[in-house]
Write a protein that holds these residues in place. Structure first.
Motif, PDB file in Angstrom:
ATOM      1  N   ILE A   1      45.123  22.794  16.142  1.00 25.84           N
ATOM      2  CA  ILE A   1      46.081  22.603  15.051  1.00 25.84           C
ATOM      3  C   ILE A   1      47.015  23.811  15.023  1.00 25.84           C
ATOM      4  O   ILE A   1      46.617  24.926  15.370  1.00 25.84           O
ATOM      5  CB  ILE A   1      45.336  22.431  13.707  1.00 25.84           C
ATOM      6  CG1 ILE A   1      46.295  21.981  12.596  1.00 25.84           C
ATOM      7  CG2 ILE A   1      44.610  23.711  13.291  1.00 25.84           C
ATOM      8  CD1 ILE A   1      45.577  21.422  11.366  1.00 25.84           C
TER       9      ILE A   1
ATOM     10  N   SER B   1      44.344  15.918  19.781  1.00 27.63           N
ATOM     11  CA  SER B   1      43.048  15.264  19.583  1.00 27.63           C
ATOM     12  C   SER B   1      42.484  14.668  20.862  1.00 27.63           C
ATOM     13  O   SER B   1      43.184  14.487  21.863  1.00 27.63           O
ATOM     14  CB  SER B   1      43.212  14.173  18.523  1.00 27.63           C
ATOM     15  OG  SER B   1      42.105  13.321  18.480  1.00 27.63           O
TER      16      SER B   1
ATOM     17  N   PRO C   1      42.302  16.438   9.971  1.00 26.51           N
ATOM     18  CA  PRO C   1      42.654  17.835   9.674  1.00 26.51           C
ATOM     19  C   PRO C   1      42.955  18.008   8.184  1.00 26.51           C
ATOM     20  O   PRO C   1      43.460  17.090   7.537  1.00 26.51           O
ATOM     21  CB  PRO C   1      43.919  18.070  10.513  1.00 26.51           C
ATOM     22  CG  PRO C   1      43.963  16.942  11.486  1.00 26.51           C
ATOM     23  CD  PRO C   1      43.283  15.789  10.838  1.00 26.51           C
TER      24      PRO C   1
ATOM     25  N   CYS D   1      40.859  22.050  11.445  1.00 30.07           N
ATOM     26  CA  CYS D   1      40.579  20.781  12.103  1.00 30.07           C
ATOM     27  C   CYS D   1      39.149  20.831  12.649  1.00 30.07           C
ATOM     28  O   CYS D   1      38.582  21.904  12.836  1.00 30.07           O
ATOM     29  CB  CYS D   1      41.581  20.482  13.214  1.00 30.07           C
ATOM     30  SG  CYS D   1      41.613  21.696  14.536  1.00 30.07           S
TER      31      CYS D   1
ATOM     32  N   THR E   1      48.959  18.599  15.600  1.00 33.35           N
ATOM     33  CA  THR E   1      47.517  18.468  15.878  1.00 33.35           C
ATOM     34  C   THR E   1      47.319  17.771  17.220  1.00 33.35           C
ATOM     35  O   THR E   1      48.061  16.850  17.569  1.00 33.35           O
ATOM     36  CB  THR E   1      46.801  17.646  14.790  1.00 33.35           C
ATOM     37  OG1 THR E   1      47.461  16.374  14.643  1.00 33.35           O
ATOM     38  CG2 THR E   1      46.797  18.366  13.457  1.00 33.35           C
TER      39      THR E   1
ATOM     40  N   VAL F   1      39.555  16.291  16.601  1.00 33.43           N
ATOM     41  CA  VAL F   1      40.818  17.040  16.655  1.00 33.43           C
ATOM     42  C   VAL F   1      40.501  18.445  17.166  1.00 33.43           C
ATOM     43  O   VAL F   1      39.784  19.198  16.519  1.00 33.43           O
ATOM     44  CB  VAL F   1      41.497  17.096  15.268  1.00 33.43           C
ATOM     45  CG1 VAL F   1      42.824  17.829  15.351  1.00 33.43           C
ATOM     46  CG2 VAL F   1      41.707  15.691  14.723  1.00 33.43           C
TER      47      VAL F   1
END
Length: 325
Positions: free
Chosen positions: A58, A71, A34, A28, A69, A55
């Motif tokens: 991950i 962000s 990603p 990411c 994920t 992001v």
């Protein structure tokens, strides 16, 4: 040791993760997409599309069925690994800085930033309980009063979460009681990354204070220090050798004013026990933000500010190399 170059990100890499078998690499970056790649040849399998911001983190479940994920768009998203379908969107009040599946893959956690008057918190969800995820009612919320969490991983047996903080602290948070069990402060600057050894008996922390430190997982007893001449952004422990790899470099905002030779953008290899540097790998055109060893220990990956992920397979000489003592 000629690397495979993976270029699927437009902006700097933030984290790299291998799945348990090591056949896939999940990456990411500060772009909103990603990616997942084959580790053997660097072929891109696909992307997870849905985020609207950088992001930061991950993770992938042990059976490689789900991807998590976190962000800066104030969401943590759960994806179907194979199809790239979005399974759930967990909305937060601030950016999600770190996330992870527990060892069984049954629970997930993520930590939020301390900004705009909102506290830094760890949210824990039971993935099997669909009502929890759909109603966004976490099974547990653990507040972090002291300092912002910058890195977090699950401890063994899923009993506690190991967190690294902006003030250099490393803590254990109990998952059942939400209490802080242990707190040590060996670093004096923010911690950028925490990674565990393969058997989870040790963790290594990377910090802006130019060091990486090795701790015993259960007690957070400080065991070793690896000193460098630059901020350390990421550190990983080899699963087969007594080696650690450190990635870093000077701050990204100073990079344009220095050549790659002075900027110190190479990955450094240290002996786990003797704390001695024995090798460097050059290649990135900017600081290294994330490093990860392949689960079989035969290769490692590094992701940098330049947006490239470089997959290095070790030469046979690497495995013959022995320290004399």
């Amino acid at each position: 040791m000629k690397p495979i170059m993976l270029h699927g990100h437009e902006r700097s890499i933030t984290q790299i993760k291998y799945n348990l078998e090591g056949d896939l690499i999940f990456t990411c970056a500060k772009d909103s997409q990603p990616n997942v790649w084959y580790s053997i040849n660097g072929e891109r399998l696909g992307s997870y599309r849905g985020h609207n911001g950088a992001v930061w983190c991950i993770d992938v479940s042990w059976d490689t069925t789900q991807v998590l994920t976190g962000s800066a768009d104030n969401t943590c998203r759960l994806w179907d690994c194979e199809t790239g379908k979005e399974l759930a969107v967990l909305e937060t009040l601030t950016a999600v800085r770190s996330c992870g599946f527990s060892y069984s893959g049954r629970t997930l956690m993520y930590s939020t930033d301390k900004t705009m008057g909102h506290p830094c918190e760890i949210h824990i969800y039971d993935v099997r309980d669909s009502t929890q995820v759909s109603n966004q009612s976490p099974a547990m919320v653990i507040p972090s009063e002291s300092s912002k969490i910058t890195a977090a991983i699950w401890g063994p047996y899923e009993e506690y979460i190991i967190t690294g903080h902006e003030n250099g602290e490393i803590c254990h948070f109990d998952v059942k009681t939400c209490e802080k069990l242990i707190s040590v402060k060996e670093h004096n600057k923010p911690i950028n990354d925490i990674q565990a050894s393969k058997d989870m008996s040790m963790v290594i922390s990377a910090s802006k204070d130019f060091t990486a430190k090795l701790f015993e997982t259960a007690t957070l007893r400080h065991m070793k220090t690896y000193k460098t001449d630059r901020p350390v952004n990421s550190a990983a422990i080899s699963p087969v050798m007594d080696h650690v790899v450190l990635g870093g470099g000077q701050e990204a905002m100073d990079v344009t004013t220095t050549s790659t030779r002075i900027g110190k953008f190479d990955a450094k290899f240290f002996h786990l026990v003797f704390e001695e540097e024995f090798g460097r790998v050059k290649g990135h055109f900017g600081p290294i933000n994330s490093v990860a060893f392949h689960p079989d220990g035969k290769s490692y990956s590094s992701g940098g500010e330049d947006g490239y992920v470089r997959v290095h397979t070790f030469d046979p000489e690497y495995f013959d190399f022995r320290f004399e003592y």
